[in-house]
Design a protein around this motif. Structure first.
Motif, PDB file in Angstrom:
ATOM      1  N   SER A  39       0.873  -1.232   0.041  1.00 33.08           N
ATOM      2  CA  SER A  39      -0.007   0.037   0.018  1.00 33.08           C
ATOM      3  C   SER A  39       0.725   1.184   0.101  1.00 33.08           C
ATOM      4  O   SER A  39       2.113   1.160   0.368  1.00 33.08           O
ATOM      5  CB  SER A  39      -1.004   0.011   1.235  1.00 33.08           C
ATOM      6  OG  SER A  39      -0.088   0.162   2.375  1.00 33.08           O
ATOM      7  N   MET A  40       0.096   2.259  -0.499  1.00 31.96           N
ATOM      8  CA  MET A  40       1.103   3.679  -0.703  1.00 31.96           C
ATOM      9  C   MET A  40       1.140   4.463   0.602  1.00 31.96           C
ATOM     10  O   MET A  40       0.098   4.261   1.170  1.00 31.96           O
ATOM     11  CB  MET A  40       0.726   4.288  -1.836  1.00 31.96           C
ATOM     12  CG  MET A  40       0.783   3.417  -3.130  1.00 31.96           C
ATOM     13  SD  MET A  40       2.437   2.655  -3.662  1.00 31.96           S
ATOM     14  CE  MET A  40       3.256   4.200  -3.951  1.00 31.96           C
ATOM     15  N   GLY A  41       2.066   5.075   0.848  1.00 27.16           N
ATOM     16  CA  GLY A  41       2.271   6.186   1.833  1.00 27.16           C
ATOM     17  C   GLY A  41       2.846   7.304   1.425  1.00 27.16           C
ATOM     18  O   GLY A  41       2.812   7.594   0.212  1.00 27.16           O
ATOM     19  N   ASN A  42       3.303   8.257   2.473  1.00 26.96           N
ATOM     20  CA  ASN A  42       3.543   9.620   2.234  1.00 26.96           C
ATOM     21  C   ASN A  42       4.845  10.055   2.893  1.00 26.96           C
ATOM     22  O   ASN A  42       4.997   9.303   3.944  1.00 26.96           O
ATOM     23  CB  ASN A  42       2.525  10.613   2.752  1.00 26.96           C
ATOM     24  CG  ASN A  42       1.239  10.602   2.031  1.00 26.96           C
ATOM     25  OD1 ASN A  42       1.017  11.058   0.906  1.00 26.96           O
ATOM     26  ND2 ASN A  42       0.129   9.880   2.455  1.00 26.96           N
ATOM     27  N   GLU A  43       5.737  10.765   2.130  1.00 30.24           N
ATOM     28  CA  GLU A  43       6.973  11.004   2.969  1.00 30.24           C
ATOM     29  C   GLU A  43       6.835  12.194   3.666  1.00 30.24           C
ATOM     30  O   GLU A  43       5.697  12.924   3.657  1.00 30.24           O
ATOM     31  CB  GLU A  43       7.879  11.448   1.734  1.00 30.24           C
ATOM     32  CG  GLU A  43       8.454  10.411   0.839  1.00 30.24           C
ATOM     33  CD  GLU A  43       9.385  10.984  -0.319  1.00 30.24           C
ATOM     34  OE1 GLU A  43       9.612  12.183  -0.329  1.00 30.24           O
ATOM     35  OE2 GLU A  43       9.950  10.084  -1.136  1.00 30.24           O
ATOM     36  N   ILE A  44       7.896  12.277   4.645  1.00 25.65           N
ATOM     37  CA  ILE A  44       7.679  13.797   5.443  1.00 25.65           C
ATOM     38  C   ILE A  44       8.883  14.534   5.001  1.00 25.65           C
ATOM     39  O   ILE A  44       8.903  15.647   5.202  1.00 25.65           O
ATOM     40  CB  ILE A  44       7.840  13.424   6.985  1.00 25.65           C
ATOM     41  CG1 ILE A  44       9.224  12.826   7.372  1.00 25.65           C
ATOM     42  CG2 ILE A  44       6.631  12.383   7.339  1.00 25.65           C
ATOM     43  CD1 ILE A  44       9.442  12.815   8.979  1.00 25.65           C
ATOM     44  N   TYR A  45       9.780  13.845   4.191  1.00 29.06           N
ATOM     45  CA  TYR A  45      10.850  14.503   3.666  1.00 29.06           C
ATOM     46  C   TYR A  45      10.508  15.939   2.953  1.00 29.06           C
ATOM     47  O   TYR A  45       9.833  15.638   1.982  1.00 29.06           O
ATOM     48  CB  TYR A  45      11.771  13.673   2.821  1.00 29.06           C
ATOM     49  CG  TYR A  45      13.047  14.337   2.154  1.00 29.06           C
ATOM     50  CD1 TYR A  45      13.944  14.798   2.870  1.00 29.06           C
ATOM     51  CD2 TYR A  45      13.019  14.342   0.636  1.00 29.06           C
ATOM     52  CE1 TYR A  45      15.266  15.193   2.254  1.00 29.06           C
ATOM     53  CE2 TYR A  45      14.062  14.992   0.052  1.00 29.06           C
ATOM     54  CZ  TYR A  45      15.046  15.490   0.800  1.00 29.06           C
ATOM     55  OH  TYR A  45      16.045  16.105   0.151  1.00 29.06           O
ATOM     56  N   GLN A  46      11.048  17.057   3.176  1.00 26.03           N
ATOM     57  CA  GLN A  46      10.878  18.337   2.737  1.00 26.03           C
ATOM     58  C   GLN A  46       9.348  18.708   2.614  1.00 26.03           C
ATOM     59  O   GLN A  46       8.965  19.719   2.064  1.00 26.03           O
ATOM     60  CB  GLN A  46      11.352  18.140   1.257  1.00 26.03           C
ATOM     61  CG  GLN A  46      12.857  18.322   1.133  1.00 26.03           C
ATOM     62  CD  GLN A  46      13.462  18.544  -0.179  1.00 26.03           C
ATOM     63  OE1 GLN A  46      12.702  18.394  -1.288  1.00 26.03           O
ATOM     64  NE2 GLN A  46      14.856  18.975  -0.174  1.00 26.03           N
TER      65      GLN A  46
ATOM     66  N   ASP B 254      10.127  22.295   5.928  1.00 27.38           N
ATOM     67  CA  ASP B 254       9.816  23.583   6.097  1.00 27.38           C
ATOM     68  C   ASP B 254       9.044  23.757   7.318  1.00 27.38           C
ATOM     69  O   ASP B 254       7.713  23.458   7.260  1.00 27.38           O
ATOM     70  CB  ASP B 254       9.173  23.814   4.952  1.00 27.38           C
ATOM     71  CG  ASP B 254       8.681  25.649   4.918  1.00 27.38           C
ATOM     72  OD1 ASP B 254       9.205  26.193   5.972  1.00 27.38           O
ATOM     73  OD2 ASP B 254       7.875  25.886   4.011  1.00 27.38           O
ATOM     74  N   THR B 255       9.738  24.380   8.440  1.00 24.22           N
ATOM     75  CA  THR B 255       8.905  24.161   9.745  1.00 24.22           C
ATOM     76  C   THR B 255       8.533  25.613  10.101  1.00 24.22           C
ATOM     77  O   THR B 255       9.167  26.714   9.967  1.00 24.22           O
ATOM     78  CB  THR B 255       9.916  23.877  10.809  1.00 24.22           C
ATOM     79  OG1 THR B 255      10.366  22.319  10.762  1.00 24.22           O
ATOM     80  CG2 THR B 255       9.258  23.798  12.333  1.00 24.22           C
TER      81      THR B 255
ATOM     82  N   THR C 148      -5.032  16.314   2.671  1.00 20.61           N
ATOM     83  CA  THR C 148      -3.904  15.402   2.598  1.00 20.61           C
ATOM     84  C   THR C 148      -2.968  15.659   3.979  1.00 20.61           C
ATOM     85  O   THR C 148      -2.101  14.922   4.123  1.00 20.61           O
ATOM     86  CB  THR C 148      -2.891  15.449   1.405  1.00 20.61           C
ATOM     87  OG1 THR C 148      -2.360  16.923   1.489  1.00 20.61           O
ATOM     88  CG2 THR C 148      -3.323  15.305   0.155  1.00 20.61           C
ATOM     89  N   ALA C 149      -3.728  16.431   4.777  1.00 21.69           N
ATOM     90  CA  ALA C 149      -2.841  16.653   6.012  1.00 21.69           C
ATOM     91  C   ALA C 149      -3.030  15.653   7.089  1.00 21.69           C
ATOM     92  O   ALA C 149      -3.931  15.071   7.352  1.00 21.69           O
ATOM     93  CB  ALA C 149      -3.238  18.149   6.436  1.00 21.69           C
ATOM     94  N   TYR C 150      -2.089  15.546   8.111  1.00 21.60           N
ATOM     95  CA  TYR C 150      -2.090  14.651   9.366  1.00 21.60           C
ATOM     96  C   TYR C 150      -1.833  15.562  10.397  1.00 21.60           C
ATOM     97  O   TYR C 150      -1.179  16.573  10.491  1.00 21.60           O
ATOM     98  CB  TYR C 150      -1.159  13.766   9.288  1.00 21.60           C
ATOM     99  CG  TYR C 150      -1.256  12.719   8.225  1.00 21.60           C
ATOM    100  CD1 TYR C 150      -1.730  11.490   8.401  1.00 21.60           C
ATOM    101  CD2 TYR C 150      -0.706  13.017   6.996  1.00 21.60           C
ATOM    102  CE1 TYR C 150      -1.769  10.543   7.454  1.00 21.60           C
ATOM    103  CE2 TYR C 150      -0.673  11.684   6.000  1.00 21.60           C
ATOM    104  CZ  TYR C 150      -1.221  10.746   6.355  1.00 21.60           C
ATOM    105  OH  TYR C 150      -1.388   9.838   5.288  1.00 21.60           O
TER     106      TYR C 150
ATOM    107  N   ALA D  26       0.235  23.606   6.090  1.00 21.73           N
ATOM    108  CA  ALA D  26       0.861  22.442   6.770  1.00 21.73           C
ATOM    109  C   ALA D  26       0.703  21.309   6.333  1.00 21.73           C
ATOM    110  O   ALA D  26      -0.794  20.920   6.226  1.00 21.73           O
ATOM    111  CB  ALA D  26       1.134  22.706   8.390  1.00 21.73           C
ATOM    112  N   ASP D  27       1.549  20.212   6.024  1.00 17.11           N
ATOM    113  CA  ASP D  27       1.343  18.849   5.585  1.00 17.11           C
ATOM    114  C   ASP D  27       1.027  18.135   7.026  1.00 17.11           C
ATOM    115  O   ASP D  27       0.337  17.036   6.785  1.00 17.11           O
ATOM    116  CB  ASP D  27       2.507  18.279   4.757  1.00 17.11           C
ATOM    117  CG  ASP D  27       2.337  19.056   3.661  1.00 17.11           C
ATOM    118  OD1 ASP D  27       1.640  19.161   2.851  1.00 17.11           O
ATOM    119  OD2 ASP D  27       3.459  19.683   3.314  1.00 17.11           O
TER     120      ASP D  27
END
Length: 319
Positions: free
Chosen positions: A136-143, A168-169, A226-228, A198-199
């Motif tokens: 199953s597909m997931g998401n990156e947190i990179y960048q 990017d914080t 798409t956010a968490y 924010a993502d």
């Protein structure tokens, strides 16, 4: 000195030296509180104590009033919203906490929860243990853009970790520290911008009367679909009814929660597929528990020796 200790059950086993040290300083009574304690029973238990060491049990004015010998309350952790600071101060009772002592543990968990939610790790773990093998597909947190609510010790530790992922914080806080922000390569924004852009949003602020249900239908509605959202702070910062509505209507993709409005939760929120849930373990590491225990013992010794205590809490506007 009569000392009443009320900690999470696992804390006693994690740091047995703390209990041995406490017994050298006074008569110790231990309560196991993971299954809760009735108010009337608690009032009986405190009636002859001089010191209360507490994790999450509520020490309100009624409990304080039932403890005529009480001199000192030690919060075994940072957040002290379970203690009536104003009433304790009014009664001349000292209160201290352990700010920043569990920051590294909580920041680690925040990233663990964020990664677990982004890559759906808990569900995949359950599936493969049951013999089911499916990609199953997931998401990156990179960048990606990370929004942090609050800018205390835990938030700063989270921001520092985010640099390794080139995130990017952005930070929303009522108490900006520009020097720290520059060091950590973060920038301060208004609440609306954080929620809109924010993502991943991590809640790392203390609970007070003004920010209860900070996360509600209005703020959830302006988040990216798409956010968490990740909460390692206090459950009541999120309106759980509104969160369920947002998940059911696909207003956000998911959430990871270490804390809940009622603990243990009495609703089905932790069982939802979009939720990664843990049982309030933010500060529950061997290292953190030892540091807090050492600080507590040091402060009891200082009380006995009539020395100034570390990290005294006084009534004031909370962060």
């Amino acid at each position: 000195m009569k000392i009443l200790i009320m900690l999470r059950d696992a804390f006693y086993e994690a740091n047995p030296q703390f209990l041995e040290d406490a017994k050298q300083l006074g008569e110790v009574k231990i309560l196991y509180t993971d299954n809760g304690i009735a108010k009337e029973e608690l009032k009986k238990e405190v009636k002859d104590v001089d010191i209360i060491i507490v994790a999450v049990v509520k020490i309100n004015s009624e409990v304080i009033e039932a403890a005529p010998h009480l001199k000192y309350i030690i919060k075994y952790g940072a957040g002290y919203d379970n203690i009536d600071i104003d009433y304790a101060h009014e009664k001349g009772i000292l209160v201290s906490n352990a700010p920043g002592v569990n920051a590294q543990s909580a920041a680690d968990l925040a990233f663990g929860l964020m990664l677990s939610a982004a890559r759906n790790i808990p569900t995949k773990d359950k599936e493969i243990k049951s013999g089911h093998w499916e990609l199953s597909m997931g998401n990156e947190i990179y960048q990606k853009k990370l929004g942090i609510i609050g800018f205390g010790s835990i938030a700063k530790a989270i921001a520092k970790r985010a640099t390794g992922f080139e995130m990017d914080t952005v930070v929303y806080t009522n108490y900006p520290n520009q020097q720290a922000a520059d060091t950590l390569n973060v920038r301060f924004v208004e609440k609306e911008e954080l929620f809109q852009t924010a993502d991943y949003i991590i809640i790392a602020t203390s609970l007070n009367e003004k920010n209860k249900h900070l996360i509600n239908i209005e703020t959830l509605n302006i988040m990216k679909p798409t956010a968490y959202i990740i909460n390692i702070s206090r459950g009541p910062l999120i309106n759980e009814v509104d969160l369920v509505h947002a998940l059911e209507s696909n207003k956000i993709r998911g959430a990871a929660l270490d804390v809940f409005e009622v603990e243990p939760p009495i609703n089905d929120l932790p069982k939802r597929n979009e939720i990664v849930a843990t049982p309030h373990i933010g500060g529950a590491t061997f290292e953190s528990i030892k540091r807090i225990g050492d600080l507590s013992i040091s402060n009891i010794k200082k009380l006995i020796n009539k020395e100034e205590l570390d990290y005294l809490v006084v009534p004031k506007e909370r962060v």
